[in-house]
Design an enzyme around this catalytic site. Structure first.
Site, PDB file in Angstrom:
ATOM      1  N   LYS A   1       0.868  -1.178   0.000  1.00  0.00           N
ATOM      2  CA  LYS A   1       0.000   0.000   0.000  1.00  0.00           C
ATOM      3  C   LYS A   1       0.904   1.227   0.000  1.00  0.00           C
ATOM      4  O   LYS A   1       1.440   1.624   1.041  1.00  0.00           O
ATOM      5  CB  LYS A   1      -0.917   0.052   1.220  1.00  0.00           C
ATOM      6  CG  LYS A   1      -1.969   1.176   1.096  1.00  0.00           C
ATOM      7  CD  LYS A   1      -2.450   1.728   2.425  1.00  0.00           C
ATOM      8  CE  LYS A   1      -1.563   2.800   2.964  1.00  0.00           C
ATOM      9  NZ  LYS A   1      -1.552   4.064   2.155  1.00  0.00           N
TER      10      LYS A   1
ATOM     11  N   GLY B   1      -4.861   3.058  -1.367  1.00  0.00           N
ATOM     12  CA  GLY B   1      -5.877   3.335  -0.366  1.00  0.00           C
ATOM     13  C   GLY B   1      -5.281   4.123   0.787  1.00  0.00           C
ATOM     14  O   GLY B   1      -4.109   4.498   0.766  1.00  0.00           O
ATOM     15  N   ASP B   2      -6.102   4.360   1.794  1.00  0.00           N
ATOM     16  CA  ASP B   2      -5.623   5.125   2.943  1.00  0.00           C
ATOM     17  C   ASP B   2      -5.235   4.196   4.088  1.00  0.00           C
ATOM     18  O   ASP B   2      -5.520   2.995   4.079  1.00  0.00           O
ATOM     19  CB  ASP B   2      -6.664   6.157   3.397  1.00  0.00           C
ATOM     20  CG  ASP B   2      -8.015   5.538   3.755  1.00  0.00           C
ATOM     21  OD1 ASP B   2      -8.047   4.380   4.210  1.00  0.00           O
ATOM     22  OD2 ASP B   2      -9.045   6.221   3.576  1.00  0.00           O
ATOM     23  N   GLY B   3      -4.570   4.769   5.083  1.00  0.00           N
ATOM     24  CA  GLY B   3      -4.112   3.994   6.221  1.00  0.00           C
ATOM     25  C   GLY B   3      -5.220   3.368   7.039  1.00  0.00           C
ATOM     26  O   GLY B   3      -5.148   2.175   7.368  1.00  0.00           O
ATOM     27  N   PRO B   4      -6.262   4.147   7.410  1.00  0.00           N
ATOM     28  CA  PRO B   4      -7.314   3.572   8.238  1.00  0.00           C
ATOM     29  C   PRO B   4      -8.051   2.398   7.594  1.00  0.00           C
ATOM     30  O   PRO B   4      -8.625   1.578   8.310  1.00  0.00           O
ATOM     31  CB  PRO B   4      -8.270   4.762   8.459  1.00  0.00           C
ATOM     32  CG  PRO B   4      -7.387   5.966   8.330  1.00  0.00           C
ATOM     33  CD  PRO B   4      -6.409   5.611   7.261  1.00  0.00           C
TER      34      PRO B   4
ATOM     35  N   VAL C   1      -7.041   0.352   4.101  1.00  0.00           N
ATOM     36  CA  VAL C   1      -6.139  -0.681   3.585  1.00  0.00           C
ATOM     37  C   VAL C   1      -4.985  -0.935   4.550  1.00  0.00           C
ATOM     38  O   VAL C   1      -4.612  -2.085   4.813  1.00  0.00           O
ATOM     39  CB  VAL C   1      -5.615  -0.288   2.192  1.00  0.00           C
ATOM     40  CG1 VAL C   1      -4.615  -1.329   1.685  1.00  0.00           C
ATOM     41  CG2 VAL C   1      -6.771  -0.154   1.207  1.00  0.00           C
ATOM     42  N   GLY C   2      -4.413   0.129   5.102  1.00  0.00           N
ATOM     43  CA  GLY C   2      -3.302  -0.041   6.027  1.00  0.00           C
ATOM     44  C   GLY C   2      -3.682  -0.870   7.234  1.00  0.00           C
ATOM     45  O   GLY C   2      -2.907  -1.730   7.681  1.00  0.00           O
TER      46      GLY C   2
ATOM     47  N   CYS D   1      13.203  11.949   6.596  1.00  0.00           N
ATOM     48  CA  CYS D   1      13.144  11.584   8.009  1.00  0.00           C
ATOM     49  C   CYS D   1      14.511  11.674   8.672  1.00  0.00           C
ATOM     50  O   CYS D   1      14.605  11.857   9.885  1.00  0.00           O
ATOM     51  CB  CYS D   1      12.566  10.188   8.162  1.00  0.00           C
ATOM     52  SG  CYS D   1      13.350   8.966   7.089  1.00  0.00           S
TER      53      CYS D   1
ATOM     54  N   GLU E   1       9.338  17.072  14.787  1.00  0.00           N
ATOM     55  CA  GLU E   1       9.765  16.873  13.407  1.00  0.00           C
ATOM     56  C   GLU E   1       8.941  17.791  12.513  1.00  0.00           C
ATOM     57  O   GLU E   1       7.723  17.641  12.401  1.00  0.00           O
ATOM     58  CB  GLU E   1       9.571  15.410  12.989  1.00  0.00           C
ATOM     59  CG  GLU E   1      10.118  15.113  11.610  1.00  0.00           C
ATOM     60  CD  GLU E   1       9.972  13.654  11.226  1.00  0.00           C
ATOM     61  OE1 GLU E   1      10.869  13.138  10.546  1.00  0.00           O
ATOM     62  OE2 GLU E   1       8.958  13.032  11.596  1.00  0.00           O
TER      63      GLU E   1
END
Length: 479
Positions: A170, A201-204, A206-207, A279, A379
């Site tokens: 994903k 898809g999005d995290g909530p 597919v993630g 990062c 960050e």
């Protein structure tokens, strides 16, 4: 792109089960230029089933077969390198030249380094009478970010293929098109059906499926620490392996033995590279207190000389940040730096004066920053540098380690001093004197910067389970 609104599952481009779509925004213009399908729970589950089905056969392939596959992929990646770079530039705003040479080029490097590491890797060996076997960990769920998209896809997919794993990817929905090109490359290279699967898809949605699904044996995640915590929580009930590369607030220590001009100017440029969206960016520059004024002058000149502009312009050093929420977050944190009393040396709030559209941020430098200030702790993920002063080397070490993160650290100065200091820094990778990137060095963090290591042979280890076959070379009964 013909496949932008499809998913790659079980060796085919398939129509999504749901109907939800999402526009992909060009951050240089703030306008949509493509539309992707957004996966549902059912789409993700279908991809996991394909990967699980393919694992039985792919895990039994030989090292030679997998090496041949990786080499075929590398050939096609080279041929399509500029195409990948161009689409990454459009998706997330990197200057075209940099997107081709670094953003896309690093994907090539990961496959080349994985091939080199795999050639030398012993998947089984004897330890006395016990056979030690490195076997594929299983089905891997991969969740990757937008800031270095092919970098993070390649450094997960290459070792997963090398070790005999199957996978579901994903990619970030913010920069998803490069992943579609990557899937086309794997298809052309002849990756067996079900071994590699792609669902946007999005995290909530597919993630979460990838993190929690009982048929996923490992999750490899790169992104924010906040999202990484959510992934780990979702994965916990199934006790799967969770590999995370998360946020950072990396220190860059300029020793008294360093050439100040070289160290500070390079530190500014490295901080703002990729518009500060790395990062491991060295966002905290530590200089001797008595040389603060000198460092400020160098940093100001360097920042003011950085050209912010359209990604397609060859004169551009840095392009826009990725989207409106990111732009607003950076502006908020620049404002906090001013309110909390840091000295604004260069840049500041708002877009550069010559740009009236796009998510462009002025290269910004704050000086006389203290460790309790927000800009020294959070960050920012934008082209914003904080300069902090230190009194002694012990003081510098304490300041450098005074962070919840531990991804990277940098040291400039005498080599012997830097080597000694590197042992005292709580970070996964330390770079001395603006050293070049090393694609075989372990990459990953301490503390809230994650766990596990990627790149080269270290990536191969992460995607294997270790089995001991006791008595393998001794058939006599033990009394």
């Amino acid at each position: 792109m013909n496949n932008a609104q499809k998913f790659y599952i079980n060796g085919e481009w398939v129509e999504p089960i749901g109907r939800r779509t999402l526009d992909v925004i060009d951050p240089a213009t703030e306008q949509p230029f493509a539309t992707i399908a957004m996966g549902t729970v059912a789409d993700a589950a279908r991809a996991v089933a394909a990967a699980r089905s393919a694992f039985a056969s792919f895990s039994e392939t030989s090292k030679t077969e997998r090496l041949e596959l990786l080499n075929r992929i590398l050939v096609i990646l080279k041929r399509r390198n500029d195409e990948i770079g161009d689409i990454i530039s459009k998706e997330m705003g990197a200057p075209v030249c940099m997107a081709r040479s670094q953003q896309a080029g690093i994907g090539l490097s990961h496959f080349a380094e994985t091939i080199k590491a795999m050639e030398a890797f012993e998947f089984d060996y004897m330890q006395g009478t016990t056979q030690i076997v490195h076997e594929p960990v299983g089905v891997v769920g991969m969740i990757t970010p937008w800031n270095w998209p092919i970098n993070q896809i390649a450094c997960k997919v290459a070792p997963a293929l090398a070790t005999g794993c199957t996978m579901v990817l994903k990619p970030s929905e913010i920069a998803p098109l490069n992943a579609i090109l990557f899937a086309e490359i794997l298809h052309e290279a002849g990756v067996p059906k079900g071994v590699f699967n792609l669902v946007n898809g999005d995290g909530p949605t597919v993630g979460t499926v990838l993190a929690s699904h009982p048929d996923i044996d490992m999750v490899s995640f790169t992104g924010s620490t906040r999202a990484g915590i959510s992934v780990a929580q979702a994965a916990a009930p199934t006790v799967k392996r969770v590999h995370q590369e998360l946020g950072g607030k990396s220190p860059n220590i300029v020793l008294r033995s360093a050439d100040m001009e070289t160290a500070v100017s390079a530190g500014v440029r490295r901080c703002v590279d990729n518009s500060g969206q790395s990062c491991n960016a060295p966002t905290r520059l530590l200089v001797p207190m008595e040389r603060m004024d000198e460092a400020i002058g160098i940093a100001r000149r360097t920042a003011d000389a950085i050209t912010v502009g359209a990604p397609a312009d060859p004169a551009t050093d840095i392009g826009p940040v990725v989207n409106q929420p990111q732009f607003e977050k950076i502006q908020e944190l620049i404002g906090k730096g001013i309110v909390e009393g840091a000295e604004l040396v260069a840049g500041g709030p708002g877009r550069p004066a010559h740009l009236n559209a796009g998510y462009y941020v002025r290269p910004t430098v704050f000086a006389r920053v203290t460790s309790d200030m927000t800009i020294a702790r959070e960050e920012i993920f934008g082209p914003v540098l904080a300069i902090l002063g230190y009194e002694s080397e012990d003081d510098a070490i304490a300041i450098a380690n005074d962070t919840p993160y531990g991804l990277a650290a940098y040291i400039q100065g005498d080599l012997a001093e830097a080597r000694a200091l590197s042992r005292k820094l709580r970070a996964g990778i330390v770079r001395i004197n603006n050293s070049a990137w090393d694609g075989a060095a372990p990459f990953g963090g301490y503390k809230q910067s994650g766990n596990g290591r990627e790149y080269g042979k270290f990536g191969l280890h992460e995607f294997t389970e270790i089995k001991g076959v006791v008595g393998y070379a001794d058939n006599e009964a033990i009394s």
